[in-house]
Design a protein around this motif. Structure first.
Motif, PDB file in Angstrom:
ATOM      1  N   ASP A  42     -16.890  17.532  31.158  1.00  0.00           N
ATOM      2  CA  ASP A  42     -16.415  16.397  30.373  1.00  0.00           C
ATOM      3  C   ASP A  42     -15.044  16.708  29.766  1.00  0.00           C
ATOM      4  O   ASP A  42     -14.632  17.867  29.686  1.00  0.00           O
ATOM      5  N   GLU A  82     -22.936  15.647  24.212  1.00  0.00           N
ATOM      6  CA  GLU A  82     -23.012  14.730  25.360  1.00  0.00           C
ATOM      7  C   GLU A  82     -22.482  15.376  26.641  1.00  0.00           C
ATOM      8  O   GLU A  82     -22.838  14.967  27.744  1.00  0.00           O
ATOM      9  N   SER A  83     -21.641  16.395  26.500  1.00  0.00           N
ATOM     10  CA  SER A  83     -21.108  17.075  27.685  1.00  0.00           C
ATOM     11  C   SER A  83     -22.220  17.825  28.430  1.00  0.00           C
ATOM     12  O   SER A  83     -22.137  18.001  29.641  1.00  0.00           O
ATOM     13  N   ARG A 107     -25.077  14.756  36.253  1.00  0.00           N
ATOM     14  CA  ARG A 107     -24.277  13.932  37.161  1.00  0.00           C
ATOM     15  C   ARG A 107     -23.416  14.795  38.075  1.00  0.00           C
ATOM     16  O   ARG A 107     -23.338  14.553  39.284  1.00  0.00           O
ATOM     17  N   LYS A 152     -24.043  15.425  30.815  1.00  0.00           N
ATOM     18  CA  LYS A 152     -23.258  15.047  32.000  1.00  0.00           C
ATOM     19  C   LYS A 152     -23.345  16.079  33.122  1.00  0.00           C
ATOM     20  O   LYS A 152     -22.931  15.805  34.240  1.00  0.00           O
TER      21      LYS A 152
END
Length: 193
Positions: free
Chosen positions: A45, A122-123, A129, A126
């Motif tokens: 991120d 939040e990183s 993904r 991710k």
């Protein structure tokens, strides 16, 4: 016959007396092995420290200000097991969405590094993904590349790794969770150390 074998032996030994610029621990004039190229792609991120980690690897000074990356390419020459290697590093964007560029980077890569930061929870989410993209792209070309997960900014006080519950309800660390989930290596770092 002996003249031919002597000639072949002479061909195997280099006549030049060059040192190895890549490995300062080697004896002077010791011949260098072939130059192997490895490409590593770095995903994560925005603001997790991908570029700072790469700059640290290259021996550059730490820059405190965040400069968003679109995509950058670096080369570092190293020596491993008496072989000269050229490490090609693709520093990808965490700010802008360029799925086609990520896919091309994965196709070129021999390995991947996924970076998350302790100050950006939040990183961590991710990572799924990025890992799905890597697995999908590699499946298309029937190959698999090694992946390392890097937890960055471990120097920041009062921040800790996320914890998880295993199948038995016991707390496990991010390291154990990620290594079990994706069968890849995990490490914590800070470029400020």
């Amino acid at each position: 016959m002996s003249d031919m074998s002597a000639m072949l032996q002479a061909r195997k030994k280099p006549n030049t007396k060059r040192g190895n610029a890549f490995d300062e621990t080697r004896e002077p004039y010791e011949p260098v092995g072939y130059l192997k190229k490895f490409t590593v792609v770095v995903f994560g991120d925005s603001g997790v420290g991908k570029s700072s980690i790469i700059r640290h690897l290259l021996g550059e000074e730490y820059i405190n200000e965040h400069l968003p990356t679109v995509e950058e390419f670096f080369v570092k020459q190293i020596s491993h097991k008496n072989k000269a290697c050229e490490l090609h590093i693709i520093d990808t964007s965490g700010t802008y969405e360029f799925p086609a560029m990520r896919r091309i980077a994965i196709q070129k890569a021999d390995a991947a590094v996924l970076v998350y930061s302790l100050d950006k929870p939040e990183s961590f989410t991710k990572l799924d993904r990025y890992m799905e993209e890597i697995e999908s792209c590699c499946a298309d070309s029937n190959r698999k590349i090694p992946v390392i997960i890097v937890s960055n900014k471990s120097d920041i006080p009062n921040l800790s790794e996320p914890t998880f519950r295993n199948a038995h309800g016991l707390k496990t660390s991010a390291c154990v969770y990620l290594e079990g989930k994706w069968r890849c290596q995990w490490l914590a770092t800070s470029v400020k150390f």
